[in-house]
Design an enzyme around this catalytic site. Structure first.
Site, PDB file in Angstrom:
ATOM      1  N   HIS A 154       0.815  -1.231   0.000  1.00 16.25           N
ATOM      2  CA  HIS A 154       0.000   0.000   0.000  1.00 16.25           C
ATOM      3  C   HIS A 154       0.844   1.275   0.000  1.00 16.25           C
ATOM      4  O   HIS A 154       0.317   2.361  -0.272  1.00 16.25           O
ATOM      5  CB  HIS A 154      -0.932   0.043   1.213  1.00 16.25           C
ATOM      6  CG  HIS A 154      -2.024  -0.983   1.160  1.00 16.25           C
ATOM      7  ND1 HIS A 154      -2.958  -1.023   0.143  1.00 16.25           N
ATOM      8  CD2 HIS A 154      -2.341  -2.005   1.994  1.00 16.25           C
ATOM      9  CE1 HIS A 154      -3.796  -2.037   0.368  1.00 16.25           C
ATOM     10  NE2 HIS A 154      -3.435  -2.654   1.468  1.00 16.25           N
ATOM     11  N   ASP A 190      -2.978 -10.198  -2.773  1.00 18.68           N
ATOM     12  CA  ASP A 190      -3.550  -9.796  -1.482  1.00 18.68           C
ATOM     13  C   ASP A 190      -5.028  -9.442  -1.702  1.00 18.68           C
ATOM     14  O   ASP A 190      -5.435  -9.108  -2.823  1.00 18.68           O
ATOM     15  CB  ASP A 190      -2.777  -8.575  -0.967  1.00 18.68           C
ATOM     16  CG  ASP A 190      -3.168  -8.135   0.436  1.00 18.68           C
ATOM     17  OD1 ASP A 190      -2.451  -8.495   1.384  1.00 18.68           O
ATOM     18  OD2 ASP A 190      -4.183  -7.423   0.580  1.00 18.68           O
ATOM     19  N   HIS A 192      -6.518  -6.840  -0.760  1.00 17.58           N
ATOM     20  CA  HIS A 192      -6.627  -5.408  -1.058  1.00 17.58           C
ATOM     21  C   HIS A 192      -5.785  -5.043  -2.273  1.00 17.58           C
ATOM     22  O   HIS A 192      -4.728  -5.631  -2.502  1.00 17.58           O
ATOM     23  CB  HIS A 192      -6.141  -4.586   0.138  1.00 17.58           C
ATOM     24  CG  HIS A 192      -6.821  -4.927   1.434  1.00 17.58           C
ATOM     25  ND1 HIS A 192      -6.283  -5.820   2.341  1.00 17.58           N
ATOM     26  CD2 HIS A 192      -7.998  -4.502   1.953  1.00 17.58           C
ATOM     27  CE1 HIS A 192      -7.104  -5.922   3.385  1.00 17.58           C
ATOM     28  NE2 HIS A 192      -8.156  -5.149   3.178  1.00 17.58           N
ATOM     29  N   ASP A 279      -5.075 -12.649   3.274  1.00 17.61           N
ATOM     30  CA  ASP A 279      -6.337 -12.068   3.754  1.00 17.61           C
ATOM     31  C   ASP A 279      -7.492 -12.341   2.792  1.00 17.61           C
ATOM     32  O   ASP A 279      -8.613 -11.894   3.024  1.00 17.61           O
ATOM     33  CB  ASP A 279      -6.210 -10.572   4.074  1.00 17.61           C
ATOM     34  CG  ASP A 279      -5.412  -9.793   3.056  1.00 17.61           C
ATOM     35  OD1 ASP A 279      -5.074 -10.331   1.979  1.00 17.61           O
ATOM     36  OD2 ASP A 279      -5.116  -8.602   3.350  1.00 17.61           O
TER      37      ASP A 279
HETATM   38  N1  Q9C Z   1     -12.131  -0.608   8.570  1.00 15.30           N
HETATM   39  C1  Q9C Z   1      -2.779  -5.161   4.008  1.00 15.30           C
HETATM   40  O1  Q9C Z   1      -3.468  -6.160   3.927  1.00 15.30           O
HETATM   41  N2  Q9C Z   1      -7.508  -0.841   7.311  1.00 15.30           N
HETATM   42  N3  Q9C Z   1      -3.260  -4.012   4.474  1.00 15.30           N
HETATM   43  C2  Q9C Z   1      -8.843  -1.164   6.950  1.00 15.30           C
HETATM   44  C3  Q9C Z   1     -11.139  -1.298   7.780  1.00 15.30           C
HETATM   45  C4  Q9C Z   1      -6.515  -0.992   6.333  1.00 15.30           C
HETATM   46  C5  Q9C Z   1      -4.635  -3.896   4.873  1.00 15.30           C
HETATM   47  C6  Q9C Z   1      -9.781  -0.679   7.993  1.00 15.30           C
HETATM   48  C7  Q9C Z   1      -6.322  -2.383   5.836  1.00 15.30           C
HETATM   49  C8  Q9C Z   1      -4.970  -2.500   5.238  1.00 15.30           C
HETATM   50  C9  Q9C Z   1      -1.335  -5.197   3.676  1.00 15.30           C
HETATM   51 ZN    ZN Z   2      -4.518  -6.901   2.398  1.00 18.58          ZN
END
Ligand code: Q9C
Ligand code: ZN
Length: 335
Positions: A154, A190, A192, A279
């Protein structure tokens, strides 16, 4: 498969993050690494490749900010972890950024990535872990695994976010090019979208970024990862986004994977880097796909069928108890 890890990555341990309007325990815990280490067998320590490979991806001012942010926070009289609360969404002109709060806002895009006392140390050794595993692949290993945490996909050239501070996959891609590889493909699986990695290589024709992720209309990071983002300039056509609906299972996932792999094949890379997040797992506490533990082996087998030298870099995955088994399944399928 050779696996790389460095204990200093445990030094990053923020206490809370902002989640749905409340502060909740930080999800990207050091215990994630313990779960993976218990499942994958012996690992090799990272070697120190210095800061030059970091500077090939991240700006000098961002690295200086990240290095001193927590000390600056303490010097301002603050307790706990450093986090921004005001963001320059309308970028008017370069400003001096005298206050740590201004720097935290200018160098981040969300409030889920606090900087703790050990963040720099952990992120630095995370990048070194990726570089060390890359070294094994460049030396002829068919595949290697970098157990990186914090994750990286990210964060961009000059901003952090999404639990990410240094972009491990991007740092490895640039290092591979510096070592003489001409074309690198990054496959991001991933849950995301890997917005930072996409951003870093958006105008580059020598690095393909292909990502399968939750539709950003509904899921973090919202503003990037839509199908019409295809790259620009020399990079036009070297970004591929394949968003999938919430609830996607292996049967929904595999056709998208095949599209991504066809693109990777057509790109003819010298090296494949997989940004691997677990995830997408059905039991993940912050995500909404339905991939099961055994499915990761099937996904990895398809990736391995490309026959490319492959570096796997760990990204997300927050179902800590199942995380080790999910990673082990993926690595077994790749072997
Ligand atoms: N309410 C990775 O998997 N926060 N990052 C989400 C949801 C950020 C995930 C909050 C999630 C980031 C590397
Ligand atoms: Zn992620």
């Amino acid at each position: 498969m050779r696996c790389f890890w460095d204990d200093r990555q445990l030094a990053h341990a923020p206490s809370v993050e902002l989640h749905n309007g409340a502060f909740v325990p930080f999800a990207e815990t050091a215990s994630r690494a313990g779960s993976i280490l218990a499942a994958i067998g012996p690992t090799e320590a990272a070697a120190d490749h210095g800061e030059a490979p970091l500077r090939a991806v991240h700006s000098e001012d961002y690295l200086a900010f990240l290095w001193s942010a927590h000390k600056d926070w303490r010097a301002a009289g603050r307790a706990g972890d450093a986090s921004g609360y005001a963001w320059p969404v309308v970028r008017r002109r370069p400003l001096a950024l005298d206050r740590i709060d201004a720097r935290l806002g200018a160098y981040s895009f969300d409030a889920s990535s606090p900087i703790a006392a050990g963040t720099w140390e952990a992120a630095y050794w995370g990048a070194q872990t990726a570089l060390s595993a890359l070294g094994a692949v460049l030396a002829g290993e068919r595949a290697a695994f970098a157990l990186c945490r914090p994750p990286g996909h990210h964060c961009g050239r000059d901003y952090l976010g999404g639990y990410c501070y240094l972009n491990n996959a991007a740092i490895a891609a640039e290092a591979a090019i510096a070592a003489g590889r001409q074309r690198v493909a990054i496959l991001d699986v991933d849950y995301h979208h890997g917005n930072g990695t996409q951003d870093i290589f958006y105008d580059r024709g020598d690095v393909l970024f292909a990502s399968i992720h939750a539709d950003p209309l509904l899921d973090y990071p919202f503003f990037w990862g839509h199908e019409d983002e295809i790259g620009e300039g020399e990079g036009e056509g070297a970004t591929l986004n394949l968003p999938l609906p919430r609830g996607s299972d292996l049967a929904a996932y595999l056709p998208a994977l095949d599209v991504a792999l066809e693109r990777v094949t057509a790109f003819a890379p010298d090296l494949l880097i997989v940004s691997y997040g677990a995830d997408t797992f059905a039991g993940d506490p912050i995500s909404h796909f339905r991939i099961e533990t055994g499915d990761y082996a099937a996904i990895a087998r398809r990736i391995a069928s490309l026959g490319k030298p492959t570096l796997v870099v760990m990204e997300g995955g927050y179902a800590v108890d199942a995380l080790g088994a999910n990673v082990a399944s993926f690595l077994e399928g790749l072997s």
